[in-house]
Scaffold this active site. Structure first.
Site, PDB file in Angstrom:
ATOM      1  N   LYS A  22       0.689  -1.201   0.015  1.00  0.00           N
ATOM      2  CA  LYS A  22       0.069   0.025   0.027  1.00  0.00           C
ATOM      3  C   LYS A  22       0.779   1.284   0.034  1.00  0.00           C
ATOM      4  CE  LYS A  22      -1.794   1.521   4.167  1.00  0.00           C
ATOM      5  NZ  LYS A  22      -1.463   3.049   4.323  1.00  0.00           N
ATOM      6  N   ASN A  23       1.944   1.301   0.836  1.00  0.00           N
ATOM      7  CA  ASN A  23       2.662   2.564   1.107  1.00  0.00           C
ATOM      8  C   ASN A  23       3.937   2.772  -0.059  1.00  0.00           C
ATOM      9  OD1 ASN A  23       1.199   2.955   3.428  1.00  0.00           O
ATOM     10  ND2 ASN A  23       2.798   2.430   4.556  1.00  0.00           N
ATOM     11  N   ARG A  92      -5.283  10.895   3.723  1.00  0.00           N
ATOM     12  CA  ARG A  92      -3.985  11.788   4.161  1.00  0.00           C
ATOM     13  C   ARG A  92      -3.123  11.783   2.984  1.00  0.00           C
ATOM     14  NH1 ARG A  92      -2.671  14.016   7.846  1.00  0.00           N
ATOM     15  NH2 ARG A  92      -0.364  13.843   7.145  1.00  0.00           N
ATOM     16  N   CYS A 116      -4.966  12.356  12.460  1.00  0.00           N
ATOM     17  CA  CYS A 116      -5.637  11.080  12.487  1.00  0.00           C
ATOM     18  C   CYS A 116      -5.489  10.527  13.865  1.00  0.00           C
ATOM     19  CB  CYS A 116      -5.239  10.129  11.274  1.00  0.00           C
ATOM     20  SG  CYS A 116      -3.634   9.410  11.534  1.00  0.00           S
ATOM     21  N   ARG A 121       0.265  14.553  12.749  1.00  0.00           N
ATOM     22  CA  ARG A 121       0.468  14.267  11.234  1.00  0.00           C
ATOM     23  C   ARG A 121       0.495  15.661  10.525  1.00  0.00           C
ATOM     24  NH1 ARG A 121      -1.234   8.927   9.810  1.00  0.00           N
ATOM     25  NH2 ARG A 121       0.301   9.067   8.222  1.00  0.00           N
ATOM     26  N   ASP A 124       4.586  20.364   7.621  1.00  0.00           N
ATOM     27  CA  ASP A 124       5.548  21.433   7.453  1.00  0.00           C
ATOM     28  C   ASP A 124       6.747  21.283   6.458  1.00  0.00           C
ATOM     29  OD1 ASP A 124       7.357  21.086  10.412  1.00  0.00           O
ATOM     30  OD2 ASP A 124       5.968  19.862   9.754  1.00  0.00           O
ATOM     31  N   ASP A 309       4.811   0.957  11.916  1.00  0.00           N
ATOM     32  CA  ASP A 309       3.528   0.263  11.515  1.00  0.00           C
ATOM     33  C   ASP A 309       3.594  -1.237  11.943  1.00  0.00           C
ATOM     34  OD1 ASP A 309       3.690   2.045   8.433  1.00  0.00           O
ATOM     35  OD2 ASP A 309       2.917   2.571  10.315  1.00  0.00           O
ATOM     36  N   VAL A 331       7.802   7.555  16.706  1.00  0.00           N
ATOM     37  CA  VAL A 331       7.558   8.157  15.550  1.00  0.00           C
ATOM     38  C   VAL A 331       6.197   9.014  15.585  1.00  0.00           C
ATOM     39  CG1 VAL A 331       6.985   8.037  13.116  1.00  0.00           C
ATOM     40  CG2 VAL A 331       8.735   6.714  14.467  1.00  0.00           C
ATOM     41  N   ARG A 401      -8.500  -0.881   4.872  1.00  0.00           N
ATOM     42  CA  ARG A 401      -7.354   0.192   4.312  1.00  0.00           C
ATOM     43  C   ARG A 401      -6.357  -0.101   3.810  1.00  0.00           C
ATOM     44  NH1 ARG A 401      -7.163   5.550   7.348  1.00  0.00           N
ATOM     45  NH2 ARG A 401      -6.018   5.965   5.527  1.00  0.00           N
TER      46      ARG A 401
HETATM   47  C1  EPZ Z   1       4.169   7.173   6.103  1.00  0.00           C
HETATM   48  O1  EPZ Z   1       3.027   7.988   6.605  1.00  0.00           O
HETATM   49  C2  EPZ Z   1       3.184   5.683   6.111  1.00  0.00           C
HETATM   50  N1  EPZ Z   1       2.146   6.095   5.230  1.00  0.00           N
HETATM   51  C3  EPZ Z   1       2.805   5.611   7.471  1.00  0.00           C
HETATM   52  O2  EPZ Z   1       2.037   4.238   7.414  1.00  0.00           O
HETATM   53  C4  EPZ Z   1       3.950   5.163   8.285  1.00  0.00           C
HETATM   54  O3  EPZ Z   1       3.565   5.038   9.703  1.00  0.00           O
HETATM   55  C5  EPZ Z   1       4.896   6.500   8.455  1.00  0.00           C
HETATM   56  O4  EPZ Z   1       5.294   6.742   7.134  1.00  0.00           O
HETATM   57  C6  EPZ Z   1       6.271   5.986   9.273  1.00  0.00           C
HETATM   58  O5  EPZ Z   1       6.903   5.046   8.498  1.00  0.00           O
HETATM   59  C7  EPZ Z   1       2.135   5.996   3.882  1.00  0.00           C
HETATM   60  O6  EPZ Z   1       3.333   5.682   3.555  1.00  0.00           O
HETATM   61  C8  EPZ Z   1       1.085   6.307   2.982  1.00  0.00           C
HETATM   62  P1  EPZ Z   1       6.103  10.412   8.131  1.00  0.00           P
HETATM   63  P2  EPZ Z   1       3.629   9.729   6.678  1.00  0.00           P
HETATM   64  O7  EPZ Z   1       5.984  11.769   7.403  1.00  0.00           O
HETATM   65  O8  EPZ Z   1       4.364   9.832   5.199  1.00  0.00           O
HETATM   66  C9  EPZ Z   1       5.959  13.891  11.454  1.00  0.00           C
HETATM   67  C10 EPZ Z   1       0.263   2.703   7.666  1.00  0.00           C
HETATM   68  O9  EPZ Z   1      -0.177   2.201   8.801  1.00  0.00           O
HETATM   69  N2  EPZ Z   1       5.743  14.832  10.371  1.00  0.00           N
HETATM   70  O10 EPZ Z   1       7.326   9.905   8.059  1.00  0.00           O
HETATM   71  O11 EPZ Z   1       2.642  10.512   7.094  1.00  0.00           O
HETATM   72  C11 EPZ Z   1       4.644  13.301  11.622  1.00  0.00           C
HETATM   73  O12 EPZ Z   1       3.962  14.101  12.733  1.00  0.00           O
HETATM   74  C12 EPZ Z   1       0.507   4.302   7.795  1.00  0.00           C
HETATM   75  O13 EPZ Z   1       0.313   1.983   6.517  1.00  0.00           O
HETATM   76  C13 EPZ Z   1       6.231  16.167  10.603  1.00  0.00           C
HETATM   77  O14 EPZ Z   1       6.202  16.749  11.818  1.00  0.00           O
HETATM   78  O15 EPZ Z   1       4.751   9.613   7.921  1.00  0.00           O
HETATM   79  C14 EPZ Z   1       5.187  12.010  12.221  1.00  0.00           C
HETATM   80  O16 EPZ Z   1       5.011  12.054  13.776  1.00  0.00           O
HETATM   81  C15 EPZ Z   1       0.479   4.766   9.289  1.00  0.00           C
HETATM   82  N3  EPZ Z   1       6.037  17.120   9.762  1.00  0.00           N
HETATM   83  C16 EPZ Z   1       6.633  11.596  11.777  1.00  0.00           C
HETATM   84  O17 EPZ Z   1       6.898  12.980  11.319  1.00  0.00           O
HETATM   85  C17 EPZ Z   1       5.982  16.707   8.242  1.00  0.00           C
HETATM   86  O18 EPZ Z   1       6.035  17.570   7.509  1.00  0.00           O
HETATM   87  C18 EPZ Z   1       6.552  10.466  10.686  1.00  0.00           C
HETATM   88  O19 EPZ Z   1       5.536  11.186   9.673  1.00  0.00           O
HETATM   89  C19 EPZ Z   1       5.974  15.445   8.012  1.00  0.00           C
HETATM   90  C20 EPZ Z   1       5.821  14.406   9.408  1.00  0.00           C
END
Ligand code: EPZ
Length: 420
Positions: A22-23, A92, A116, A121, A124, A309, A331, A401
């Site tokens: 999916k990801n 998202r 969520c 999430r 920035d 995850d 995370v 999902r």
């Molecule tokens: C991806 O989400 C995955 N989703 C998530 O999988 C996964 O948990 C996550 O990466 C971490 O491995 C998809 O690929 C579709 P991040 P993403 O940006 O891209 C903070 C599942 O279960 N952050 O690496 O949203 C954020 O708040 C899902 O399949 C900022 O602060 O993850 C979080 O605490 C759930 N500012 C951390 O970084 C930003 O601009 C990680 O987020 C972006 C992120």
């Protein structure tokens, strides 16, 4: 409302192929905006999130046809660069459309995706990255509008190796003027898969999977192949979920199409609880122990650290291990919603901020529980497999999902699980 009903006690046996990731598929489908030629993406799982992404591509005016696990992009030309708010709210990952639309058409409008169940999430890092590439960004009433005649390459340091921000910047920079360096990017396997896809449609990205990614921008992406074919990697989190199921149920399962390298942190934890793990080129066999040992400490972290995850699934396993284990979720701020549900099944877990202390019990008890998010739902399915009696899981749509026909997968391995 659909429910999953599980009778615990069967040990998982047999072999299985896991579906596509999916990801990996979600950003790759978003990147299809960049192609100029017809394109077929295969290994795309049949999931609610994938449907949502395809609906967004169609709402932009693209001609997209899905046949089983193949998505055919017949015409990638868009008639608008506004992503409908109601579709943004559904998922998202629609944020992934920002980079490719801005790079190819010079503008994009999206609504700010909310938080969520698992955390705030923030986006920035996405916005700062696009600004660094020269985009002007204004936000009015929750709508974010970005514009740039032509993006320009830049050096971008990420304060946190965000998966989504790395992917959005990679897609945007692939059609920018000049070279972009992303320093401290995410290194997840899905990042490598997206870079490989963009290179297959005529882009030039180097270093994906390392701590520095270089993107050589081009004004037009063209593979000169006439028709592009790309296969998405298999889903390492689905594979990991089944591997934990095998360990928890004293089972013996072979995952036929999983990349052991991508699962090394999960494999090391399974060995720690006493499971035997046998690796062949692209298959992993897990033989569960009669009794599970505790794990002193697990800290989730960006790849190659232990994946967040897989945290709920591992917690589920540790609820029946000998002794007390500690999990630190580093995370996401709020990724312990499954604890309350596991407590309803007789687990012994104390939470203190982002630390969970799991004291193993002899056996869990079947109960009626609720999936609060995707991976929390998967952890409840695993708990139901080992619980005494019957477990009913509500809000199954969360699980749909990210898992294609989860009950079919576990039933194939001998579990007593049905959807009602
Ligand atoms: C991806 O989400 C995955 N989703 C998530 O999988 C996964 O948990 C996550 O990466 C971490 O491995 C998809 O690929 C579709 P991040 P993403 O940006 O891209 C903070 C599942 O279960 N952050 O690496 O949203 C954020 O708040 C899902 O399949 C900022 O602060 O993850 C979080 O605490 C759930 N500012 C951390 O970084 C930003 O601009 C990680 O987020 C972006 C992120």
């Amino acid at each position: 409302m659909e429910r999953l009903v599980i009778r615990g006690g069967n040990s998982l046996q047999g072999s299985l192929r896991v579906h596509g990731s999916k990801n990996a598929a979600l950003p790759i489908l978003a990147a299809s905006v960049l192609v100029d030629e017809p394109c077929t993406i295969s290994g795309v799982p049949n999931l609610l999130d994938i449907q949502a992404m395809i609906n967004i591509l169609k709402s932009l005016g693209m001609e997209v046809v899905q046949e089983n696990d193949r998505v055919n992009i017949l015409n990638a030309k868009v008639s608008t660069t506004n992503v409908p708010d109601e579709l943004m709210r559904k998922m998202r990952s629609s944020i992934f459309l920002m980079g490719p639309l801005l790079a190819k058409y010079g503008s994009v409008t999206v609504s700010r995706p909310g938080g969520c169940a698992i955390g705030s999430r923030r986006i920035d890092l996405h916005l700062n990255g696009l600004k660094a590439l020269g985009a002007s960004i204004i936000e009015v009433n929750g709508f974010i509008h970005c514009e740039a005649k032509r993006l320009r390459g830049a050096d971008i340091y990420l304060d946190f190796p965000s998966v989504g921000a790395t992917e959005n910047i990679m897609m945007a920079a692939s059609m920018a003027e000049g070279v972009t360096e992303i320093i401290n990017p995410a290194r997840e396997p899905e990042i490598i898969d997206l870079a490989n896809f963009i290179n297959s449609i005529g882009g030039r990205i180097e270093g994906a999977g390392t701590d520095r990614i270089t993107i050589y921008g081009k004004s037009k992406l063209n593979s000169n192949q006439g028709h592009i074919h790309y296969e998405v990697i298999s889903d390492r989190i689905v594979a990991g979920t089944i591997m934990v199921g095998a360990a928890m149920t004293n089972g013996d399962v072979i995952i036929e199409n999983a990349n052991p390298v991508y699962l090394s942190s999960v494999i090391s934890k399974l060995k720690q609880v006493g499971a035997e793990v046998i690796i062949k080129d692209h298959s992993i066999r897990v033989i569960g122990p009669k009794e599970l040992d505790k794990i002193d400490r697990i800290v989730t972290a960006p790849y190659p650290g232990f994946p967040t995850d897989m945290q709920p699934q591992l917690m589920s396993m540790l609820t029946i291990a000998k002794g007390t284990s500690i999990i630190k979720e580093s995370v996401f701020e709020e990724r312990f919603k499954h604890v309350e549900q596991l407590l309803r099944m007789g687990a012994k877990i104390n939470v203190d901020l982002n630390l969970a202390f799991i004291r193993g019990v002899e056996r869990l008890q079947g109960s009626t529980v609720k999936a609060t998010d995707l991976r929390a739902g998967a952890s409840l399915v695993l708990a139901g497999l080992v619980a005494e009696g019957e477990t009913e899981i509500e809000s199954v749509y969360h699980i749909d999902r990210g898992y294609e026909n989860i009950e079919g997968m576990f039933r194939k391995l001998g579990a007593d699980i049905t959807r009602k």
